[in-house]
Design an enzyme around this catalytic site. Structure first.
Site, PDB file in Angstrom:
ATOM      1  N   ASP A   1       0.728  -1.359   0.086  1.00  0.00           N
ATOM      2  CA  ASP A   1      -0.009   0.151   0.107  1.00  0.00           C
ATOM      3  C   ASP A   1       0.849   1.136  -0.004  1.00  0.00           C
ATOM      4  OD1 ASP A   1      -2.625   1.296   0.468  1.00  0.00           O
ATOM      5  OD2 ASP A   1      -1.537   2.116   2.062  1.00  0.00           O
TER       6      ASP A   1
ATOM      7  N   GLU B   1      -0.492  -1.415  -5.850  1.00  0.00           N
ATOM      8  CA  GLU B   1      -1.486  -0.653  -6.565  1.00  0.00           C
ATOM      9  C   GLU B   1      -1.288  -0.032  -8.189  1.00  0.00           C
ATOM     10  OE1 GLU B   1      -3.488   1.955  -3.196  1.00  0.00           O
ATOM     11  OE2 GLU B   1      -1.128   1.896  -2.958  1.00  0.00           O
TER      12      GLU B   1
ATOM     13  N   ASP C   1      -3.346   1.227   6.724  1.00  0.00           N
ATOM     14  CA  ASP C   1      -2.737   0.839   5.543  1.00  0.00           C
ATOM     15  C   ASP C   1      -2.227  -0.542   5.663  1.00  0.00           C
ATOM     16  OD1 ASP C   1      -2.572   3.412   5.110  1.00  0.00           O
ATOM     17  OD2 ASP C   1      -0.552   3.880   5.905  1.00  0.00           O
TER      18      ASP C   1
END
Length: 394
Positions: free
Chosen positions: A193, A277, A373
């Site tokens: 993350d 991501e 997170d």
């Protein structure tokens, strides 16, 4: 596999002067070729291409033996190809309906690289192999320039480029047939993350710090920019101040790159599958100022967030991670980040209220609590593994 190796050059005073002259003559050649194309089309409606301009090079060199004639013919062809690529990109954007961006003339600060497309044609890597300790690169018109070679060059040298960053000179050696260096196989998988408080948070609960290099240099940069605003254009003092600003930005850029390499190396060494991501950083850092008719809201807060995102260097890190994962034989998966920070990693409940603060996650359905997170990184890992299984099944 093709890889590039960048090394710092150690030119003498005379070689610095020659390198600067080489760069300036290639810049003038680029601008002259651009003016030729513009004038031919405006006056006669004729489109001039790379082949036409490359054919005229021998005449240009013959008419200017102490200028353009000093440098490698193939490097000048590479400069003309650079202009050809700029026009190709312009026409591609026009056809796609994007902002065209017509090729521009290059000012002194906007042309910093010269390329030699083939080792042995106007340039030679490791030109003094008999030297016991040092490495040299030979450039036509410049001579044998010493190279600070801090690591071995692998593969077959294909192209050589020299670039200037501030008052430093670098050589970029592009090699083909670079052997892969796969690491020992491991089944360990991790989700990443990306953040501002921490550069990377892993699904294993590890927080990798964001060093905030740009913020650390903000005072020095601001002082240098203020000094630059006071200097008279064209003065010697202004050139020195420009070099100071450029050197400070180059230092921050090197710090970003160094940190990205270290973090990526640790991840690639520990995990066989890495999921991150698929971020659209350009969209995430757009200004919120809006227009005069429709002004934006929370502009100052959004500007601060944009600075934090850019200072974290996500794009640099992800690019370095991709290169290292490919070289090491690791699997890298990018997933859609939508709702990963709002979804409970235990029960799958999705709600905005699940994330109470920047760091605290509490599911409103099952009561699961975790660092926000870490919870998001767990969701990212799960989505990446599901995507990989679906691809394998298909």
């Amino acid at each position: 596999m093709r890889r590039s190796f960048t090394f710092l050059l150690r030119p003498t005073r005379h070689q610095r002067i020659a390198l600067a002259a080489c760069l300036e003559d290639h810049r003038q050649l680029y601008n002259a070729a651009l003016e030729h194309r513009r004038t031919a089309y405006r006056m006669a409606g004729v489109s001039v291409g790379y082949g036409d301009q490359s054919g005229e090079l021998k005449h240009i060199r013959a008419d200017d033996p102490d200028g353009q004639g000093r440098w490698s013919f193939s490097s000048q062809q590479a400069t003309l190809r650079r202009l050809e690529r700029a026009f190709a990109a312009f026409f591609r954007r026009v056809e796609a309906g994007d902002k065209p961006g017509f090729p521009r003339f290059k000012g002194r600060g906007w042309f910093g690289t010269v390329e030699w497309p083939k080792d042995g044609d106007g340039c030679r890597w490791d030109s003094q192999p008999e030297h016991p300790t040092a490495t040299y690169v030979r450039l036509q018109g410049v001579g044998h320039v010493r190279v600070h070679r801090h690591r071995p060059v692998r593969g077959r040298v294909k192209t050589i480029a020299v670039k200037r960053e501030g008052d430093r000179w670098y050589v970029v050696v592009a090699c083909d047939e670079v052997p892969l260096g796969p690491l020992p196989a491991t089944d360990a998988a991790v989700g990443l993350d990306m953040g501002v408080a921490s550069l990377v948070t892993t699904s294993d609960g590890e927080h990798l710090a964001n060093p905030r290099h740009l913020a650390a240099s903000a005072d020095k940069l601001a002082a240098a920019q203020r000094d630059l605003a006071r200097e008279k254009r064209g003065s010697h003092r202004r050139r020195k101040t420009v070099a100071r600003v450029s050197a400070q930005h180059a230092k921050v850029r090197r710090q970003w790159l160094d940190g990205a390499h270290k973090v990526a190396l640790g991840l690639v060494g520990a995990y066989g599958v890495i999921v991150h991501e698929d971020l659209r950083i350009v969209n995430m850092t757009r200004s919120a100022s809006g227009t005069i008719e429709v002004p934006g809201r929370n502009v100052a807060a959004k500007a601060g967030l944009n600075r934090g995102i850019l200072d974290a260097g996500w794009g640099v890190f992800l690019r370095v991670l991709a290169h290292k994962a490919e070289s090491a034989g690791r699997e890298l998966i990018a997933v859609n980040p939508a709702d990963t920070s709002r979804t409970c990693a235990r029960c799958g409940h999705v709600a905005k209220e699940n994330r109470h603060t920047q760091a605290k996650f509490t599911c409103t359905a099952c009561g699961h609590t975790a660092h926000a997170d870490v919870n998001a990184a767990t969701n990212i890992l799960r989505a990446g593994l599901a995507l990989r299984d679906a691809v394998q099944a298909a």
